[in-house]
Design a protein around this motif. Structure first.
Motif, mmCIF file in Angstrom:
data_model
loop_
_atom_site.group_PDB
_atom_site.id
_atom_site.type_symbol
_atom_site.label_atom_id
_atom_site.label_comp_id
_atom_site.label_asym_id
_atom_site.label_seq_id
_atom_site.Cartn_x
_atom_site.Cartn_y
_atom_site.Cartn_z
ATOM 1 N N THR A 71 1.049 -1.351 0.136
ATOM 2 C CA THR A 71 0.433 0.249 -0.007
ATOM 3 C C THR A 71 0.445 1.758 -0.148
ATOM 4 O O THR A 71 2.508 1.631 0.202
ATOM 5 N N THR A 72 0.135 2.631 -0.039
ATOM 6 C CA THR A 72 0.818 3.876 -0.534
ATOM 7 C C THR A 72 0.900 4.070 1.212
ATOM 8 O O THR A 72 1.840 4.708 1.530
ATOM 9 N N TRP A 73 0.796 3.784 1.871
ATOM 10 C CA TRP A 73 0.416 3.850 2.969
ATOM 11 C C TRP A 73 1.490 3.351 3.864
ATOM 12 O O TRP A 73 2.821 3.900 5.176
ATOM 13 N N LYS A 74 2.311 2.180 2.856
ATOM 14 C CA LYS A 74 3.897 1.691 3.408
ATOM 15 C C LYS A 74 3.706 1.181 4.964
ATOM 16 O O LYS A 74 3.511 0.629 5.132
ATOM 17 N N ASP A 75 5.148 1.188 5.563
ATOM 18 C CA ASP A 75 5.319 1.191 6.514
ATOM 19 C C ASP A 75 3.953 1.647 8.467
ATOM 20 O O ASP A 75 3.432 1.217 9.201
ATOM 21 N N GLU A 76 3.270 3.134 7.157
ATOM 22 C CA GLU A 76 2.754 3.866 8.234
ATOM 23 C C GLU A 76 1.065 2.981 8.633
ATOM 24 O O GLU A 76 0.263 3.329 9.000
ATOM 25 N N ALA A 77 0.592 2.103 7.479
ATOM 26 C CA ALA A 77 -0.117 0.796 7.698
ATOM 27 C C ALA A 77 0.015 -0.056 9.573
ATOM 28 O O ALA A 77 -1.457 -0.071 9.887
ATOM 29 N N ASN A 78 1.202 -0.278 9.502
ATOM 30 C CA ASN A 78 1.064 -0.664 10.858
ATOM 31 C C ASN A 78 0.848 0.465 12.036
ATOM 32 O O ASN A 78 0.592 -0.168 13.629
ATOM 33 N N ASP A 79 1.374 1.242 11.943
ATOM 34 C CA ASP A 79 0.439 3.238 12.711
ATOM 35 C C ASP A 79 -1.451 3.021 13.258
ATOM 36 O O ASP A 79 -1.402 3.181 13.974
ATOM 37 N N TRP A 80 -1.808 2.887 11.781
ATOM 38 C CA TRP A 80 -2.793 3.346 11.415
ATOM 39 C C TRP A 80 -3.874 2.477 11.357
ATOM 40 O O TRP A 80 -5.156 2.355 12.083
ATOM 41 N N ILE A 81 -3.562 1.524 10.195
ATOM 42 C CA ILE A 81 -4.669 0.702 10.141
ATOM 43 C C ILE A 81 -4.451 -0.902 10.839
ATOM 44 O O ILE A 81 -5.172 -1.233 11.695
ATOM 45 N N ALA A 82 -3.457 -1.466 11.221
ATOM 46 C CA ALA A 82 -3.263 -2.751 11.593
ATOM 47 C C ALA A 82 -3.489 -2.492 13.294
ATOM 48 O O ALA A 82 -4.638 -3.865 13.827
ATOM 49 N N VAL A 84 -6.531 -0.334 14.265
ATOM 50 C CA VAL A 84 -7.566 -0.692 13.769
ATOM 51 C C VAL A 84 -8.514 -2.174 14.187
ATOM 52 O O VAL A 84 -9.545 -2.174 14.994
ATOM 53 N N LEU A 85 -7.727 -2.932 13.302
ATOM 54 C CA LEU A 85 -8.118 -4.005 12.795
ATOM 55 C C LEU A 85 -7.508 -5.330 13.636
ATOM 56 O O LEU A 85 -8.113 -6.400 13.029
ATOM 57 N N GLY A 86 -6.988 -5.125 14.739
ATOM 58 C CA GLY A 86 -6.224 -5.890 15.342
ATOM 59 C C GLY A 86 -5.252 -6.331 14.913
ATOM 60 O O GLY A 86 -5.362 -8.168 15.145
ATOM 61 N N LEU A 87 -4.701 -5.996 14.314
ATOM 62 C CA LEU A 87 -3.726 -7.115 13.001
ATOM 63 C C LEU A 87 -1.976 -6.609 14.187
ATOM 64 O O LEU A 87 -1.761 -5.748 14.769
ATOM 65 N N PRO A 88 -1.366 -7.773 13.710
ATOM 66 C CA PRO A 88 0.117 -7.353 13.898
ATOM 67 C C PRO A 88 1.002 -6.779 13.496
ATOM 68 O O PRO A 88 0.493 -6.193 12.299
ATOM 69 N N ARG A 89 1.835 -5.863 13.717
ATOM 70 C CA ARG A 89 3.182 -4.798 12.573
ATOM 71 C C ARG A 89 3.679 -6.105 10.984
ATOM 72 O O ARG A 89 3.658 -7.597 11.503
ATOM 73 N N LEU A 90 3.108 -5.816 10.691
ATOM 74 C CA LEU A 90 3.087 -6.661 9.820
ATOM 75 C C LEU A 90 4.790 -5.747 8.616
ATOM 76 O O LEU A 90 4.836 -4.558 7.951
ATOM 77 N N PRO A 91 5.323 -6.714 7.678
ATOM 78 C CA PRO A 91 6.163 -6.300 6.358
ATOM 79 C C PRO A 91 5.635 -5.132 5.370
ATOM 80 O O PRO A 91 4.810 -5.880 5.299
ATOM 81 N N PHE A 92 6.057 -4.547 4.378
ATOM 82 C CA PHE A 92 5.545 -3.645 3.840
ATOM 83 C C PHE A 92 6.560 -3.433 2.950
ATOM 84 O O PHE A 92 7.671 -3.566 2.562
ATOM 85 N N ILE A 93 5.877 -3.503 1.841
ATOM 86 C CA ILE A 93 6.525 -3.199 0.207
ATOM 87 C C ILE A 93 6.676 -1.187 0.396
ATOM 88 O O ILE A 93 6.063 -1.103 0.384
ATOM 89 N N ASP A 94 8.652 -1.133 1.149
ATOM 90 C CA ASP A 94 8.629 0.011 0.426
ATOM 91 C C ASP A 94 9.174 0.244 -0.810
ATOM 92 O O ASP A 94 9.982 0.409 -1.707
ATOM 93 N N TRP A 95 8.039 1.062 -1.825
ATOM 94 C CA TRP A 95 7.698 1.716 -3.038
ATOM 95 C C TRP A 95 9.303 1.915 -3.576
ATOM 96 O O TRP A 95 9.216 3.162 -2.542
ATOM 97 N N PRO A 96 10.554 1.864 -4.424
ATOM 98 C CA PRO A 96 11.228 2.950 -4.883
ATOM 99 C C PRO A 96 10.600 4.214 -5.268
ATOM 100 O O PRO A 96 10.535 5.426 -5.542
#
Length: 177
Positions: A71-82, A84-96
């Motif tokens: 996602t374009t949220w990159k690592d911020e999905a771990n801070d904002w989305i995870a 709320v959904l009860g997910l652990p921190r996940l690896p992410f694609i760091d788009w170049p």
């Protein structure tokens, strides 16, 4: 090795294109201010619709997949989305590079998805997948891949979760046989 499940946020988890002021059934509204949003000069928080049941659905798939943010949220999905959904921190694609031109008319993420997968099996859920992306992956990726386009007005549905579970189960049966 488990296949990857590459998860986009906006579209699959946040049906952002649903009619304004008409939150889809089962979703809750959240106001978020990720760095990318505020850096773009948006003065008010971003409205995000999330379905609290999607976290449990994704966690159930974690037995068969390695979950990764794509996602374009990159690592911020771990801070904002995870959270709320009860997910652990996940690896992410760091788009170049985000957005811009892509080979053969594909979605800009597609080439980077293949680089990240590095020959591994993967399923990818996104609202911008097109037939050109499927053709590109079929041509260049040596392992099985499922590109699951999700309607950005609806988000992930029971049918989508069932398709992901079924695809992983088919792959597991093939490897066992």
């Amino acid at each position: 090795m488990k296949p990857l499940l590459l998860i986009d946020v906006d579209g699959p988890l946040n049906p952002y294109a649903a009619k304004p002021q008409r939150r889809p059934e089962g979703y809750t509204t959240h106001r978020m201010t990720p760095r990318g949003w505020t850096a773009a000069g948006h003065g008010k928080p971003l409205r995000v619709w999330l379905h609290p049941g999607h976290g449990a659905e994704l966690l159930a798939l974690a037995d068969a997949y390695e979950l990764v943010w794509a996602t374009t949220w990159k690592d911020e999905a771990n801070d904002w989305i995870a959270p709320v959904l009860g997910l652990p921190r996940l690896p992410f694609i760091d788009w170049p590079q985000m957005h811009g031109r892509s080979p053969r008319g594909t979605f800009w993420k597609t080439q980077y998805v293949l680089e990240y997968a590095a020959g591994r099996e993967f399923a990818w859920i996104d609202d911008d997948i097109t037939p050109a992306d499927r053709e590109y992956v079929d041509l260049l990726h040596p392992a099985h891949a499922l590109l699951l386009r999700v309607d950005e007005r609806i988000g992930l549905t029971r049918t989508d979760f069932d398709a992901l579970a079924g695809w992983a189960a088919e792959g597991a049966e093939t490897q066992a046989g």
